[in-house]
Design a protein around this motif. Structure first.
Motif, PDB file in Angstrom:
ATOM      1  N   SER A   1      -5.615 -12.892  -3.138  1.00  0.00           N
ATOM      2  CA  SER A   1      -4.330 -12.109  -3.915  1.00  0.00           C
ATOM      3  C   SER A   1      -5.205 -10.640  -3.279  1.00  0.00           C
ATOM      4  O   SER A   1      -3.793  -9.788  -3.070  1.00  0.00           O
ATOM      5  CB  SER A   1      -5.217 -11.637  -5.388  1.00  0.00           C
ATOM      6  OG  SER A   1      -5.242 -12.644  -6.288  1.00  0.00           O
ATOM      7  N   ASP A   2      -5.709 -10.609  -2.192  1.00  0.00           N
ATOM      8  CA  ASP A   2      -6.008  -9.061  -1.784  1.00  0.00           C
ATOM      9  C   ASP A   2      -5.551  -9.283  -0.543  1.00  0.00           C
ATOM     10  O   ASP A   2      -4.214  -7.949   0.217  1.00  0.00           O
ATOM     11  CB  ASP A   2      -7.691  -8.671  -1.547  1.00  0.00           C
ATOM     12  CG  ASP A   2      -8.440  -8.758  -2.112  1.00  0.00           C
ATOM     13  OD1 ASP A   2      -7.776  -8.011  -3.359  1.00  0.00           O
ATOM     14  OD2 ASP A   2      -9.844  -8.366  -2.397  1.00  0.00           O
TER      15      ASP A   2
ATOM     16  N   THR B   1      -2.614 -17.338  -7.635  1.00  0.00           N
ATOM     17  CA  THR B   1      -3.016 -17.522  -6.876  1.00  0.00           C
ATOM     18  C   THR B   1      -4.719 -18.253  -6.445  1.00  0.00           C
ATOM     19  O   THR B   1      -5.169 -19.051  -7.326  1.00  0.00           O
ATOM     20  CB  THR B   1      -3.470 -16.523  -6.034  1.00  0.00           C
ATOM     21  OG1 THR B   1      -4.384 -15.861  -6.724  1.00  0.00           O
ATOM     22  CG2 THR B   1      -2.211 -15.113  -6.169  1.00  0.00           C
TER      23      THR B   1
ATOM     24  N   LEU C   1      -3.024 -12.102  -9.404  1.00  0.00           N
ATOM     25  CA  LEU C   1      -2.147 -10.334  -8.704  1.00  0.00           C
ATOM     26  C   LEU C   1      -1.434  -9.907  -9.956  1.00  0.00           C
ATOM     27  O   LEU C   1      -0.200 -10.621  -9.448  1.00  0.00           O
ATOM     28  CB  LEU C   1      -2.062 -10.393  -7.530  1.00  0.00           C
ATOM     29  CG  LEU C   1      -1.320  -9.447  -6.236  1.00  0.00           C
ATOM     30  CD1 LEU C   1      -2.408  -8.487  -6.726  1.00  0.00           C
ATOM     31  CD2 LEU C   1      -0.238  -9.882  -5.002  1.00  0.00           C
TER      32      LEU C   1
ATOM     33  N   GLY D   1      -9.550 -15.054  -5.589  1.00  0.00           N
ATOM     34  CA  GLY D   1      -9.379 -13.023  -5.008  1.00  0.00           C
ATOM     35  C   GLY D   1      -9.167 -12.624  -3.955  1.00  0.00           C
ATOM     36  O   GLY D   1      -8.181 -11.757  -3.432  1.00  0.00           O
TER      37      GLY D   1
ATOM     38  N   SER E   1      -5.767  -7.203  -7.667  1.00  0.00           N
ATOM     39  CA  SER E   1      -6.246  -8.362  -7.363  1.00  0.00           C
ATOM     40  C   SER E   1      -7.550  -8.615  -8.305  1.00  0.00           C
ATOM     41  O   SER E   1      -8.245  -7.691  -9.097  1.00  0.00           O
ATOM     42  CB  SER E   1      -6.934  -8.280  -6.466  1.00  0.00           C
ATOM     43  OG  SER E   1      -5.992  -7.901  -4.843  1.00  0.00           O
TER      44      SER E   1
ATOM     45  N   ASP F   1      -8.552  -3.679  -5.760  1.00  0.00           N
ATOM     46  CA  ASP F   1      -9.251  -4.469  -5.984  1.00  0.00           C
ATOM     47  C   ASP F   1     -10.093  -4.277  -6.950  1.00  0.00           C
ATOM     48  O   ASP F   1     -11.641  -3.994  -7.248  1.00  0.00           O
ATOM     49  CB  ASP F   1      -9.977  -4.869  -4.521  1.00  0.00           C
ATOM     50  CG  ASP F   1     -11.044  -6.015  -4.762  1.00  0.00           C
ATOM     51  OD1 ASP F   1     -11.070  -7.124  -6.118  1.00  0.00           O
ATOM     52  OD2 ASP F   1     -11.700  -6.949  -3.961  1.00  0.00           O
TER      53      ASP F   1
ATOM     54  N   HIS G   1      -2.461  -0.534  -4.443  1.00  0.00           N
ATOM     55  CA  HIS G   1      -3.191  -1.866  -4.746  1.00  0.00           C
ATOM     56  C   HIS G   1      -4.776  -1.245  -5.057  1.00  0.00           C
ATOM     57  O   HIS G   1      -5.343  -0.541  -4.133  1.00  0.00           O
ATOM     58  CB  HIS G   1      -3.309  -2.287  -3.420  1.00  0.00           C
ATOM     59  CG  HIS G   1      -4.473  -4.208  -3.858  1.00  0.00           C
ATOM     60  ND1 HIS G   1      -5.287  -4.027  -2.884  1.00  0.00           N
ATOM     61  CD2 HIS G   1      -4.225  -5.081  -4.347  1.00  0.00           C
ATOM     62  CE1 HIS G   1      -5.586  -4.730  -3.439  1.00  0.00           C
ATOM     63  NE2 HIS G   1      -5.608  -5.259  -4.282  1.00  0.00           N
TER      64      HIS G   1
ATOM     65  N   SER H   1      -9.103 -12.701  -9.944  1.00  0.00           N
ATOM     66  CA  SER H   1     -10.196 -13.473  -9.453  1.00  0.00           C
ATOM     67  C   SER H   1     -11.127 -14.650 -10.651  1.00  0.00           C
ATOM     68  O   SER H   1     -12.063 -13.710 -11.487  1.00  0.00           O
ATOM     69  CB  SER H   1     -11.427 -13.740  -8.296  1.00  0.00           C
ATOM     70  OG  SER H   1     -12.657 -14.825  -7.654  1.00  0.00           O
TER      71      SER H   1
ATOM     72  N   ALA I   1      -1.590  -8.682  -1.376  1.00  0.00           N
ATOM     73  CA  ALA I   1      -1.230  -7.940  -1.968  1.00  0.00           C
ATOM     74  C   ALA I   1      -0.871  -6.580  -0.673  1.00  0.00           C
ATOM     75  O   ALA I   1       0.297  -5.864  -0.400  1.00  0.00           O
ATOM     76  CB  ALA I   1      -2.134  -6.719  -3.117  1.00  0.00           C
TER      77      ALA I   1
END
Ligand code: PLP
Length: 394
Positions: free
Chosen positions: A77-78, A71, A215, A74, A200, A179, A177, A202, A81
């Motif tokens: 990705s969050d 992605t 992700l 971060g 997630s 982070d 999920h 980064s 998700a």
């Protein structure tokens, strides 16, 4: 003599490591193909992206590289998700559970979903920032489809009981999920052990480049893509891959996997040295966050009677870079919602400072802070009306 420069804001971003930069450079000139093209130029780029995917999969303990999609950060990705899983599961229910201290990338995504008709439970945390797994158990109902709880908090470093949360989610048949932007590369990480479905991460938090993230999507977990376009990233994230950035992330991931144990220990040692130096040189200070279940690089301290902003500016003049809560919320005058969730009162929140260490930091850096900080605190307190009135009451 040039002023010493001490960067202690690694939870906001890290300096890219040389190896990552070197690995990336050819992809800005010689190797410029589109990773989706079938010709030789494209295949070269595709090969590099796939190698990076293997390295990220290795760092996370993924069963297969296909479980990793790239992605732009971060935050993306969050978003992908939480929104992607929610969209896929909408017919099953409309309830999401998260925590009160998530990064804004999750928190504001949940708030957005509330406006779209979702119900969201924001789990409270204890005075150390820990989510109670029993609270989660109680909060899960028939309509719950997703749990999103961060692995470690970016402001205080508290590490959440993710394994327990994962077990509960699995038992109840709810997607989970996490982070893990702050934990990956700092503490050993294994998706199988943690029992997570979506993770997630980064690059720029692990000494890789800015503008690229990943992700993890466990095999069999379905999400609905959040942007429309081509079939990149196995149809889950449209858009031509940031090949150079991905290569940099791959390199950073490869090296993080090798170094995580030793570097974690080293940073914890430095952090504890800094903590001891601060508490022995300055009175009326507090540690924010969990003393034990905490990232090895993170130290959040409250300096009573003061404004964190003025401490930061004074340290900055001495070449020391720290922050109040997170980089994403600074600039707003709102007290940190993370510290507020710990039950710390507003005045004490204002005087809090985060020191987040990284791979370039040395013991000499810590000693420099330990030397420079006490006179700054003393000077500021001497000027502080709060401190002054305390003296009169004593
Ligand atoms: C930095 C951070 C993010 C956002 O990552 P970006 O790549 O900067 O978008 C998300 N969550 C946590 C916990 C973070 O620390």
């Amino acid at each position: 003599m040039a002023m010493r420069k001490v960067y202690l804001d690694n939870n906001a971003t890290t300096k890219m490591r040389e190896e990552a930069l070197e690995a990336m450079l050819p992809f800005y000139n010689d190797i410029y193909g589109n990773a989706s093209s079938v010709h030789q130029f494209g295949r070269e780029a595709r090969l590099a992206v796939d190698r990076a995917r293997e390295k990220v999969a290795g760092l996370l303990g993924a069963a297969s590289p296909e479980e990793i999609i790239f992605t732009s950060c971060g935050t993306e990705s969050d978003n992908l998700a939480v929104k992607g899983a929610a969209a896929f599961l909408r017919s099953k229910g409309n309830h999401i559970i998260t925590s009160a201290i998530e990064h804004q990338a999750v928190l504001n995504t949940c708030k957005f979903l509330e406006k779209e008709g979702w119900k969201v439970t924001y789990l409270a945390v204890d005075k150390y920032g820990l989510v109670n797994p029993d609270d989660l158990k109680k909060a899960i109902g028939d309509k719950t489809v997703l749990v999103s709880v961060m692995h470690a908090n970016n402001e205080i470093g508290t590490i959440e009981p993710i394994e327990e949360i994962g077990k509960i989610a699995k038992e109840k048949g709810v997607l989970f999920h996490t982070d893990a932007v702050q934990t990956i590369g700092k503490v050993p990480f294994d998706v199988k052990k943690l029992g997570v479905d979506l993770v997630s991460m980064s690059a720029h938090k692990i000494y890789g480049p800015k503008g690229v993230g990943a992700l993890y999507i466990k095999k069999g977990t379905r999400i609905i893509p959040q942007q429309q376009g081509g079939h990149h990233e196995m149809g889950k994230r449209a858009g031509t891959e940031n090949v150079a950035g991905i290569v940099g992330l791959g390199k950073a991931a490869e090296l993080a996997a090798k170094e995580v144990f030793k570097e974690g220990e080293r940073l914890a040692g430095l952090r504890d040295h800094l903590y001891k130096g601060i508490v022995s040189g300055i009175e009326s200070v507090r540690l924010n966050g969990n003393p034990e279940k905490r990232l090895p690089n993170t130290l959040n301290m409250g300096f009573k009677y003061l404004e964190g902003e003025s401490i930061i500016l004074n340290l900055d003049m001495e070449g020391i870079a720290v922050s109040t809560g997170s980089a994403c919320t600074s600039g707003s005058l709102e007290p940190s919602y993370v510290l507020a969730a710990l039950g710390i009162d507003a005045a004490e929140i204002q005087g809090s400072v985060r020191f987040s260490l990284g791979r370039d930091n040395t013991k000499e850096d810590m000693d420099y802070v330990i030397k420079v900080l006490p006179p700054i605190i003393k000077r500021l307190r001497d000027m502080s009306p709060l401190y002054d009135s305390r003296k009169r009451h004593d």
